[in-house]
Design a protein around this motif. Structure first.
Motif, PDB file in Angstrom:
ATOM      1  N   TRP A   1      -8.436  34.949  41.015  1.00  0.00           N
ATOM      2  CA  TRP A   1      -9.421  34.617  39.989  1.00  0.00           C
ATOM      3  C   TRP A   1     -10.535  35.658  39.962  1.00  0.00           C
ATOM      4  CZ3 TRP A   1      -8.459  30.455  36.870  1.00  0.00           C
ATOM      5  CH2 TRP A   1      -7.498  29.537  37.323  1.00  0.00           C
ATOM      6  N   ARG A   2     -10.846  36.123  38.738  1.00  0.00           N
ATOM      7  CA  ARG A   2     -11.930  37.076  38.544  1.00  0.00           C
ATOM      8  C   ARG A   2     -12.829  36.575  37.421  1.00  0.00           C
ATOM      9  NH1 ARG A   2      -7.416  39.659  39.979  1.00  0.00           N
ATOM     10  NH2 ARG A   2      -7.548  41.369  41.521  1.00  0.00           N
ATOM     11  N   LEU A   3     -14.050  37.104  37.379  1.00  0.00           N
ATOM     12  CA  LEU A   3     -14.952  36.697  36.312  1.00  0.00           C
ATOM     13  C   LEU A   3     -14.352  37.057  34.963  1.00  0.00           C
ATOM     14  CD1 LEU A   3     -18.517  37.668  37.614  1.00  0.00           C
ATOM     15  CD2 LEU A   3     -17.404  35.439  37.619  1.00  0.00           C
ATOM     16  N   ASP A   4     -14.408  36.110  34.049  1.00  0.00           N
ATOM     17  CA  ASP A   4     -13.899  36.327  32.700  1.00  0.00           C
ATOM     18  C   ASP A   4     -14.849  37.294  31.987  1.00  0.00           C
ATOM     19  OD1 ASP A   4     -12.915  36.257  30.163  1.00  0.00           O
ATOM     20  OD2 ASP A   4     -13.114  34.088  29.884  1.00  0.00           O
ATOM     21  N   PRO A   5     -14.377  38.503  31.635  1.00  0.00           N
ATOM     22  CA  PRO A   5     -15.297  39.471  31.000  1.00  0.00           C
ATOM     23  C   PRO A   5     -15.838  38.980  29.665  1.00  0.00           C
ATOM     24  CG  PRO A   5     -13.011  40.225  30.872  1.00  0.00           C
ATOM     25  CD  PRO A   5     -13.026  39.052  31.795  1.00  0.00           C
TER      26      PRO A   5
ATOM     27  N   GLY B   1      -3.952  33.958  32.708  1.00  0.00           N
ATOM     28  CA  GLY B   1      -4.835  33.655  31.597  1.00  0.00           C
ATOM     29  C   GLY B   1      -5.462  32.272  31.668  1.00  0.00           C
ATOM     30  N   GLN B   2      -5.296  31.573  32.791  1.00  0.00           N
ATOM     31  CA  GLN B   2      -5.915  30.253  32.962  1.00  0.00           C
ATOM     32  C   GLN B   2      -7.386  30.433  33.334  1.00  0.00           C
ATOM     33  OE1 GLN B   2      -3.160  29.087  36.045  1.00  0.00           O
ATOM     34  NE2 GLN B   2      -2.086  27.681  34.668  1.00  0.00           N
ATOM     35  N   ARG B   3      -8.218  29.523  32.881  1.00  0.00           N
ATOM     36  CA  ARG B   3      -9.657  29.620  33.114  1.00  0.00           C
ATOM     37  C   ARG B   3     -10.183  28.418  33.885  1.00  0.00           C
ATOM     38  NH1 ARG B   3      -8.878  32.387  28.387  1.00  0.00           N
ATOM     39  NH2 ARG B   3     -10.096  34.324  28.143  1.00  0.00           N
TER      40      ARG B   3
ATOM     41  N   ILE C   1     -10.807  23.120  30.838  1.00  0.00           N
ATOM     42  CA  ILE C   1     -10.393  22.440  29.617  1.00  0.00           C
ATOM     43  C   ILE C   1      -8.879  22.327  29.684  1.00  0.00           C
ATOM     44  CG2 ILE C   1     -10.518  22.400  27.111  1.00  0.00           C
ATOM     45  CD1 ILE C   1     -13.221  22.348  28.588  1.00  0.00           C
ATOM     46  N   ASP C   2      -8.388  21.107  29.888  1.00  0.00           N
ATOM     47  CA  ASP C   2      -6.957  20.933  30.160  1.00  0.00           C
ATOM     48  C   ASP C   2      -6.565  19.485  29.903  1.00  0.00           C
ATOM     49  OD1 ASP C   2      -4.341  21.012  31.192  1.00  0.00           O
ATOM     50  OD2 ASP C   2      -4.905  22.458  32.734  1.00  0.00           O
TER      51      ASP C   2
ATOM     52  N   ARG D   1      -5.249  19.780  40.715  1.00  0.00           N
ATOM     53  CA  ARG D   1      -4.567  20.530  41.769  1.00  0.00           C
ATOM     54  C   ARG D   1      -5.004  21.994  41.739  1.00  0.00           C
ATOM     55  NH1 ARG D   1      -0.116  17.297  40.100  1.00  0.00           N
ATOM     56  NH2 ARG D   1       0.672  18.997  38.786  1.00  0.00           N
ATOM     57  N   ARG D   2      -5.145  22.544  40.552  1.00  0.00           N
ATOM     58  CA  ARG D   2      -5.585  23.937  40.428  1.00  0.00           C
ATOM     59  C   ARG D   2      -7.017  24.090  40.938  1.00  0.00           C
ATOM     60  NH1 ARG D   2      -4.896  24.243  35.341  1.00  0.00           N
ATOM     61  NH2 ARG D   2      -2.637  24.449  35.596  1.00  0.00           N
ATOM     62  N   GLN D   3      -7.863  23.133  40.648  1.00  0.00           N
ATOM     63  CA  GLN D   3      -9.248  23.170  41.127  1.00  0.00           C
ATOM     64  C   GLN D   3      -9.314  23.087  42.645  1.00  0.00           C
ATOM     65  OE1 GLN D   3     -10.991  19.966  38.889  1.00  0.00           O
ATOM     66  NE2 GLN D   3     -10.595  20.972  36.921  1.00  0.00           N
ATOM     67  N   ALA D   4      -8.415  22.282  43.229  1.00  0.00           N
ATOM     68  CA  ALA D   4      -8.374  22.178  44.691  1.00  0.00           C
ATOM     69  C   ALA D   4      -7.962  23.503  45.314  1.00  0.00           C
ATOM     70  CB  ALA D   4      -7.419  21.068  45.112  1.00  0.00           C
ATOM     71  N   ARG D   5      -6.985  24.167  44.712  1.00  0.00           N
ATOM     72  CA  ARG D   5      -6.568  25.478  45.227  1.00  0.00           C
ATOM     73  C   ARG D   5      -7.686  26.497  45.076  1.00  0.00           C
ATOM     74  NH1 ARG D   5      -1.668  24.056  42.574  1.00  0.00           N
ATOM     75  NH2 ARG D   5      -2.182  25.420  40.818  1.00  0.00           N
ATOM     76  N   PHE D   6      -8.411  26.412  43.969  1.00  0.00           N
ATOM     77  CA  PHE D   6      -9.532  27.326  43.763  1.00  0.00           C
ATOM     78  C   PHE D   6     -10.602  27.123  44.837  1.00  0.00           C
ATOM     79  CE2 PHE D   6     -13.725  28.305  42.034  1.00  0.00           C
ATOM     80  CZ  PHE D   6     -13.555  29.594  41.575  1.00  0.00           C
ATOM     81  N   ALA D   7     -10.900  25.862  45.158  1.00  0.00           N
ATOM     82  CA  ALA D   7     -11.898  25.582  46.196  1.00  0.00           C
ATOM     83  C   ALA D   7     -11.459  26.171  47.533  1.00  0.00           C
ATOM     84  CB  ALA D   7     -12.125  24.076  46.321  1.00  0.00           C
TER      85      ALA D   7
END
Length: 234
Positions: A52-56, A88-90, A193-194, A202-208
């Motif tokens: 994950w990188r900052l969305d330009p 491309g997921q945010r 937004i999903d 689940r994606r948020q948990a992986r991000f954490a």
């Protein structure tokens, strides 16, 4: 001694006790609070988290956390970022820091703020995710408004401890205050937004988890607190 005099003495004793607790419950020294408050949130939360990188596209609208906090009277710093991965997921990261969390100035829970903003809030529940292989308590919920489904994961810190409900928040406020600890607070919110709520959570948990891995031990303690036993989380 008459009943009225007895009541008067009890009332006086209670007033003295309350005054004593208030004195003991004052935050730590101004210097200690200033030291923690001066650390910019930008220096704690990395701009790259795993894939994950900052969305330009969103980065051009990001203001410094201190300037952003001026929109919110109860916070000293507010950091708002959007991250994007290779697919491309945010994900949206929002962090709010308050240097003194008094009884009348508590970190606002997303389920309250979103509802006040016109969202419908559902399925608010405590959950445990894995961060660096260890259980970590969070709160999950789902917010809706005008076709905008937003699954949310968040956690709150009071001092160095994670709190999962308002009762614990208030009890720890008192406990930390009586020990002369700095009563600052941090709220970390991850959302997206999903329409797939379970997949988003689940994606948020992986991000954490990836967020913790991208941090130094000092950064990690500020963002995730310490374990209940009093040692920094791994």
């Amino acid at each position: 001694m008459s009943a009225n005099r007895t009541k008067a003495w009890i009332l006086a004793a209670c007033m003295v006790a309350v005054a004593g607790f208030s004195a003991l419950g004052k935050p730590g020294t101004q210097a200690a609070m200033d030291t923690r408050a001066r650390v910019p949130l930008e220096d704690i939360f990395p701009s790259q988290v795993g894939d994950w990188r900052l969305d330009p596209a969103a980065a051009v609208f990001v203001r410094p956390a201190v300037d952003q906090a001026r929109r919110f009277q109860m916070y000293d710093q507010v950091l708002e970022r959007t991250y994007i991965n290779g697919q491309g997921q945010r994900l949206m990261l929002s962090v709010a820091y308050g240097r003194q969390q008094s009884v009348g100035l508590q970190m606002h829970r997303p389920e309250v703020c979103y509802q006040a903003g016109g969202f419908q809030v559902q399925d608010v529940r405590p959950e445990t995710i894995q961060v660096l292989g260890q259980p970590f308590p969070v709160t999950r919920l789902q917010a809706h408004m005008d076709g905008r489904p937003e699954p949310i994961t968040y956690w709150r810190l009071l001092g160095d401890g994670v709190v999962t409900d308002d009762s614990s928040f208030k009890l720890q406020q008192l406990s930390l205050g009586l020990r002369g600890r700095v009563l600052d607070g941090l709220l970390v919110r991850v959302s997206s937004i999903d329409r797939d709520t379970d997949g988003a959570h689940r994606r948020q948990a992986r991000f954490a988890d990836e967020l913790a891995r991208a941090m130094s031990p000092v950064q990690r303690q500020r963002a995730f607190g310490v374990a209940p036993a009093g040692s920094p989380r791994p």
